[in-house]
Design a protein around this motif. Structure first.
Motif, PDB file in Angstrom:
ATOM      1  N   ARG A  42      -1.211  13.277   1.619  1.00 21.61           N
ATOM      2  CA  ARG A  42      -1.850  12.752   2.568  1.00 21.61           C
ATOM      3  C   ARG A  42      -1.935  11.199   2.390  1.00 21.61           C
ATOM      4  N   ARG A  44      -4.706   9.853   2.658  1.00 22.19           N
ATOM      5  CA  ARG A  44      -6.002   9.520   2.201  1.00 22.19           C
ATOM      6  C   ARG A  44      -6.004   9.761   0.648  1.00 22.19           C
ATOM      7  N   THR A  45      -5.305  10.635   0.120  1.00 24.56           N
ATOM      8  CA  THR A  45      -4.951  11.051  -1.356  1.00 24.56           C
ATOM      9  C   THR A  45      -4.516   9.881  -1.922  1.00 24.56           C
ATOM     10  N   LYS A  47      -5.001   6.674  -0.854  1.00 24.60           N
ATOM     11  CA  LYS A  47      -5.820   5.823  -1.078  1.00 24.60           C
ATOM     12  C   LYS A  47      -6.913   5.898  -2.125  1.00 24.60           C
ATOM     13  N   GLY A  48      -7.192   7.319  -2.284  1.00 27.55           N
ATOM     14  CA  GLY A  48      -8.036   7.729  -3.206  1.00 27.55           C
ATOM     15  C   GLY A  48      -7.738   7.518  -4.716  1.00 27.55           C
TER      16      GLY A  48
END
Length: 56
Positions: A42, A44-45, A47-48
């Protein structure tokens, strides 16, 4: 049929350590993010993962 016997290698001469390429921390973060994006994680992963590289 004649079997070939292998000679034993002395314990001290065995290759215990692997040689890894020397890369910078930024190159390692780029490698991880590109592998994760190719894996299809994903956004978001990703981005983290990128944020972890920035904070260290």
């Amino acid at each position: 049929m004649v079997l070939k016997k292998k000679k034993r290698t002395a314990i001290g001469k065995m290759a215990m350590e692997k040689e890894y390429p020397k890369i910078t921390f930024e190159q390692a973060i780029d490698l991880v993010t590109s592998a994760k994006s190719a894996e299809g994680v994903r956004p978001r992963t990703l981005k983290g993962t990128t944020r972890i590289g920035v904070t260290l």
